[in-house]
Enzyme design. Sequence first.
Site, PDB file in Angstrom:
ATOM      1  CG  HIS A 164      51.034  -7.671 -55.033  1.00 10.17           C
ATOM      2  ND1 HIS A 164      52.276  -7.713 -55.572  1.00 10.17           N
ATOM      3  CD2 HIS A 164      50.305  -7.937 -55.962  1.00 10.17           C
ATOM      4  CE1 HIS A 164      52.146  -7.987 -56.702  1.00 10.17           C
ATOM      5  NE2 HIS A 164      51.007  -8.208 -56.920  1.00 10.17           N
ATOM      6  CD  GLU A 206      50.098 -11.560 -55.238  1.00  5.10           C
ATOM      7  OE1 GLU A 206      48.878 -11.853 -55.708  1.00  5.10           O
ATOM      8  OE2 GLU A 206      51.296 -11.317 -55.543  1.00  5.10           O
ATOM      9  CD  GLU A 207      53.628 -11.617 -57.527  1.00  6.26           C
ATOM     10  OE1 GLU A 207      53.431 -12.563 -57.811  1.00  6.26           O
ATOM     11  OE2 GLU A 207      53.572 -10.506 -58.131  1.00  6.26           O
ATOM     12  CG  ASP A 240      47.784  -7.987 -58.485  1.00  3.16           C
ATOM     13  OD1 ASP A 240      48.672  -7.557 -58.975  1.00  3.16           O
ATOM     14  OD2 ASP A 240      47.647  -9.050 -58.005  1.00  3.16           O
ATOM     15  CG  HIS A 245      55.234 -13.341 -62.226  1.00  6.34           C
ATOM     16  ND1 HIS A 245      54.695 -14.207 -61.619  1.00  6.34           N
ATOM     17  CD2 HIS A 245      54.838 -12.158 -61.790  1.00  6.34           C
ATOM     18  CE1 HIS A 245      53.558 -13.919 -60.779  1.00  6.34           C
ATOM     19  NE2 HIS A 245      53.843 -12.553 -60.989  1.00  6.34           N
TER      20      HIS A 245
HETATM   21  N1  DPN Z   1      48.717 -11.262 -58.461  1.00  7.11           N
HETATM   22  C1  DPN Z   1      49.637 -11.817 -59.683  1.00  7.11           C
HETATM   23  C2  DPN Z   1      49.763 -13.065 -59.333  1.00  7.11           C
HETATM   24  O1  DPN Z   1      49.189 -13.721 -58.812  1.00  7.11           O
HETATM   25  O2  DPN Z   1      50.944 -13.480 -60.132  1.00  7.11           O
HETATM   26  C3  DPN Z   1      48.653 -11.622 -61.160  1.00  7.11           C
HETATM   27  C4  DPN Z   1      47.079 -11.538 -61.122  1.00  7.11           C
HETATM   28  C5  DPN Z   1      46.404 -10.316 -60.583  1.00  7.11           C
HETATM   29  C6  DPN Z   1      46.575 -12.628 -61.373  1.00  7.11           C
HETATM   30  C7  DPN Z   1      45.095 -10.575 -60.884  1.00  7.11           C
HETATM   31  C8  DPN Z   1      45.280 -12.534 -61.590  1.00  7.11           C
HETATM   32  C9  DPN Z   1      44.669 -11.602 -61.400  1.00  7.11           C
HETATM   33 ZN    ZN Z   2      50.237  -9.278 -58.792  1.00  9.14          ZN
END
Ligand code: DPN
Ligand code: ZN
Length: 318
Positions: A121, A167-168, A196, A288
């Site tokens: 993403h 994605e977020e 990611d 974040h």
């Molecule tokens: N994609 C991010 C999130 O959900 O905030 C971080 C993430 C990536 C978490 C891969 C777990 C595995």
């Molecule tokens: Zn991420």
Amino acid sequence: MKLRHPRAALPAMVAALLTAASLASAPATAAPTALAPPDIPVANIQAHLNALQQAASRNGGNRAHGRPGYRASVDYVKGRLDAAGYRTRIQEFTYNGYRGYNLIADWPYGDPNNVLMAGGHLDSVTAGPGINDNGSGSAGLLEVALTVSREGLRPNRQLRFGWWGAEELGLVGSRYYVNSLTSTERSRIRGYLNFDMIGSPNPGYFVYSASGQPSGSATLENALRAGFQAEGVPIELTSVGGRSDHASFARAGIPVGGTFSGAEGYKSSAQARKWGGTAGAPFDRCYHRSCDTTSNISSTALDRHTDVIAHAVYSLAG
Ligand code: DPN
Ligand code: ZN
Ligand code: CA
């Protein structure tokens, strides 16, 4: 994903004899038949991260869905891919009343009925510029794609790269992309690799476990493991569950895999002994947060994970 062996139709014993004979008679200096995977210079990946940092800094400090920093990120990545000969397309969708964008890039060679995809993403949260999450995966994928072009790779499979929006907000862009495909188009995608967070400042070296999640692929897991083995880096398997865009592909029955350097979780002392870094501290203390800037990157982790992307893409592309 199943990779077809050229001698699969021959009886096993004949195949074994042929293999033994050709190995025995091969001169020590014989050229390898497969293209050697490239060693990606980390400075190239860092240059992309600087561009993404600028996209945020010039646009209110983030690259979030619906914000101008996101569109600036898409334009940067697309510009580099177009100049390298990719066939690119921006797929628009609407979420929360804002326009979102996926960027899809095809390397226009290889069998279009046998596609290997790799993606991640491109959006950040609104709190900050999202350089580790997920400028890192976005930049690593971009540099692998540019390397494929620079080296004039002519793979058997078609290579397709994807940068997902929103994605977020719940895997919105990747789900939209997968839902937009006909069942025939879906069946052409033989595997999807997700990246990611691959530059965490207190890094881990995780490979998505094939058995630990829906539609996990042993072939993809093994290709990524082999990449880390070539780097001399020990790995751990992890189950990322539904936390990133591979889940959108898994839901459609597409085999998935990926790597990850860790998020808000804490590094154990066993992991610190194995990988270095700080035990009892998060893999990414700026996860974040506004401090997820270009200072929030381990260049070693970014380099190794990206070399592994290249290793897997080259070995799986045929
Ligand atoms: N994609 C991010 C999130 O959900 O905030 C971080 C993430 C990536 C978490 C891969 C777990 C595995
Ligand atoms: Zn991420
Ligand atoms: Ca490298």
